[in-house]
Design a protein around this motif. Sequence first.
Motif, PDB file in Angstrom:
ATOM      1  N   LEU A 108       0.813  -1.214   0.000  1.00 56.93           N
ATOM      2  CA  LEU A 108       0.000   0.000   0.000  1.00 56.93           C
ATOM      3  C   LEU A 108       0.848   1.266   0.000  1.00 56.93           C
ATOM      4  O   LEU A 108       0.436   2.304  -0.508  1.00 56.93           O
ATOM      5  N   THR A 109       2.067   1.187   0.576  1.00 58.45           N
ATOM      6  CA  THR A 109       2.896   2.394   0.625  1.00 58.45           C
ATOM      7  C   THR A 109       3.280   2.839  -0.785  1.00 58.45           C
ATOM      8  O   THR A 109       3.451   4.022  -1.056  1.00 58.45           O
ATOM      9  N   ALA A 143      -0.725   1.791   6.187  1.00 56.51           N
ATOM     10  CA  ALA A 143      -0.522   0.517   5.511  1.00 56.51           C
ATOM     11  C   ALA A 143      -0.271  -0.616   6.503  1.00 56.51           C
ATOM     12  O   ALA A 143      -0.620  -1.759   6.250  1.00 56.51           O
TER      13      ALA A 143
END
Lengths: 336, 304
Positions: B149-150, B159
Motif C-alpha cells: 500500500l505504501t 498501511a
Amino acid sequence: MRSNRLESEPGPSRLASPLALEVDGLSVDFSSHEGNKRVVDGVSYAIARGQTLGVVGESGCGKSMTALALLGLVPKQGCVTGRISVSGQGLSEIAIDEWPEIRGKRIAMVFQEPMTALNPAMRIGDQIAEVLHLHEGLSWKEARERAVEELRLVGIPSPAERANAYPHQLSGGMRQRVVIAMALACRPDVLIADEPTTALDVTIQAQILELMQRLQDEIGMAVQFISHNLAVVSEIADDVIVMYAGQIVERASADELFSNPLHPYTQGLIATLPKIENRQDELPVIPGMVPRLDGTLKGCRFAGRCVKADSECHALIPVLRSISPGHDVACHKVRP
Amino acid sequence: MTASAMTLHASPWQRRWARFRRNRTALAGLCVLIGLIMFSLAAFPLEAFLGIDANNADLLSRFDPPSATNWLGHDELGRDVLIRLMYGGQVSLAVGFAATFLGAVIGISIGLAAGYFGGRVDALLMRFTDGIIALPLLPLLIVLAAIDLTKLGFSTDFARSGAASFYRIVLIIALIDWTRIARLVRASTLSIREREFVLAARVSGAGTIRILLRSVLPNVIAPIIVACSQVLGSVILFEAVLSFLGFGIVPPTPSWGNMLNNAQELVATAPLLAIYPGLFIFTTVIAVNFIGDGLQDAFDPRAE
C-alpha cells in the motif's frame, strides 16, 4: 431542436383553441434490414375539448402505435413524422428531455390491463401522489392528501384507508379506477384510453365507462378511446375513426357510422358482431389477413380481403374523401 | 393506523416477514446470527469487567487452562482466548457484511443499467462481468492482497494498521462477489422493464432515474436479498480462507480466519485453539445459509 412553445402553466393559447388534440399527417415508420414498414400512415384527426373519439380496428392496425406516438414513446427504431398539437401547442418538435413535462400533465393514458399497469411494490396512494409531486410541485404530504381526494373522485370507498393498499389487494375494477385516478390527477387536456375495459367483466365495464364519462364532463378533457369492442365505442364515442393497416379508412360520428357504415371493412366489422335477435350458428368473419406493411403493397390495403375489389382497388391508393357532411371514407367503391 | 388496517394493507415486507417467521430453521438461524453479533460486541464490556487486555501477550501464562478471569484459557502467546474470539468475530462479521453490502451496491448498479438500457450497454457490462467471473480467483486475490500500500501513496502507518488490512480485504472480496448479484439483477430487470407499469410510469412523466429507483428496483429487490444472504455465507468463509493463507486480516488484529491460521501448528498440543474459531465460522455460515433458505421461501412470489 428545443422549442420555446412549451408552457408549464395554462396560458391564453391553451384556451384559444377549442381543439384539445390535433394530429396532422402522422406516420410511424420502422426500418429494418427487411425494408421500411409504415405502421401508421398519414393519420389525421382532431378531438375537441370534452369530446370522445373512438378509434377502432383489429390488432396491429396501428391504434396503439398512434397513441404511443402522441406520448413520444415510439420505440427508438421507429421514426415519427407529422404534426401533433395539444390545445394548439405543437409537440412534434419538442426535445426529448421535455417529454416528461408533457406526459401525465398534458396527455395521460389509461391502460388495458389494470393488473399490470400499477407498480406491485408501491401503495396506490403513493403512486398517485408521485404524479402530483412530479407535475404540480406539491410537497409529498400535500400530494398524498390530494391522492386521497383523487381516489374519492373515482369512487373508491373509504379512500383514506385504501390509499395504503397495494395493487394486489384490490379487485380489477378498483385497480382500473386507480389507474384512471393516476391518469387524471393532473387534469390533462387529453386522455388516451387504450382498451380500458377489455380486461374487465361486463358489469364493471359499464361502471368504468360511466365513471370516465362523468370525469370527462367534470374535467372537460378530450378522450381518445381505443378499442376493438364496437359496442363499447358506440356507447361512449362522439366520433369514430376506423383504422386498417395503419390508415384511417372511415371517419364519421358514432351514430352515422353504426347506422350507415360505408367502407367494406367497417361493414365487415359491424357484421361480425353477434346479434341477439337472429341467432347464427357461425358468426361472419372477414376472410384473409392484414397485409404485410412493407413497400411492395400497391393500391388499397384492404383490397386483398374485400369482396368488392377490382383492378382499380389493386392499383390505386384510395384517399379519404367526404361522402356526406361529417362522413369520410377511403374507398374507390363508395361515391358521394 | 389501527391494527386491522395494518393487516388489511400489509406491505409486502410484512407478509414476507410473517412467512419467514413460520420457517423454524430460518428463524433459528437468525437468532444464532444475532447471538453471534451480540457475542462479538460483548468483547468491550467483558474485557473491562474481567480487567484484562486481550492483546497483551504474557509469555509466562502460555496455554494456561481456563480460570476465573480467563474463561477459555490462554493461547500460545498468553492472550485471553475468549476475548480474542469476540474481537475476531467483530472483524469477521464486519468483513462479511461490509463486503456483501459493497458487492451488492456494485452488482445492483451494473445489473440495473445492463438490464434496463439493454443493447450495447448491456453487452458491454455483461461481457465485463463474464470477464471478472473468468478470472482465476485465488491467485488474483493473493496478488491483490500482497500489494504494497505504501507504493500506492498511502502512509506507512496506515498501511501497517489493522484498518488497512480490513478495508483491503473488504474491497478485494467486494470486487469479486458482485458478479452474481449483477447477473441476477439484470435478469430480473429485463422482465420487469417490459411490464406495463414501467410504461405507465413513463407515461405519467417519470424520468429514467426515478423509474429505475421506484418502479424497477423495488420489484427486483427480493432475489437480491436472497442472493445477498447466500453471498454473505461465502464471504465469511472466504475471509477465513484468505486469513488462513495469511493474506487477510493481519495479526495481531484477530479474525476467526487468522486465529485458525495461528492454531494450525499447535493442533497437536492445543487443539481447542483451532476448534473454537473453526466452530464459530462453521456456525455462522450454517446460520446464514439457513436464513438464506428461509428468505428464499419468504420471497417466493408463488407463496403470495
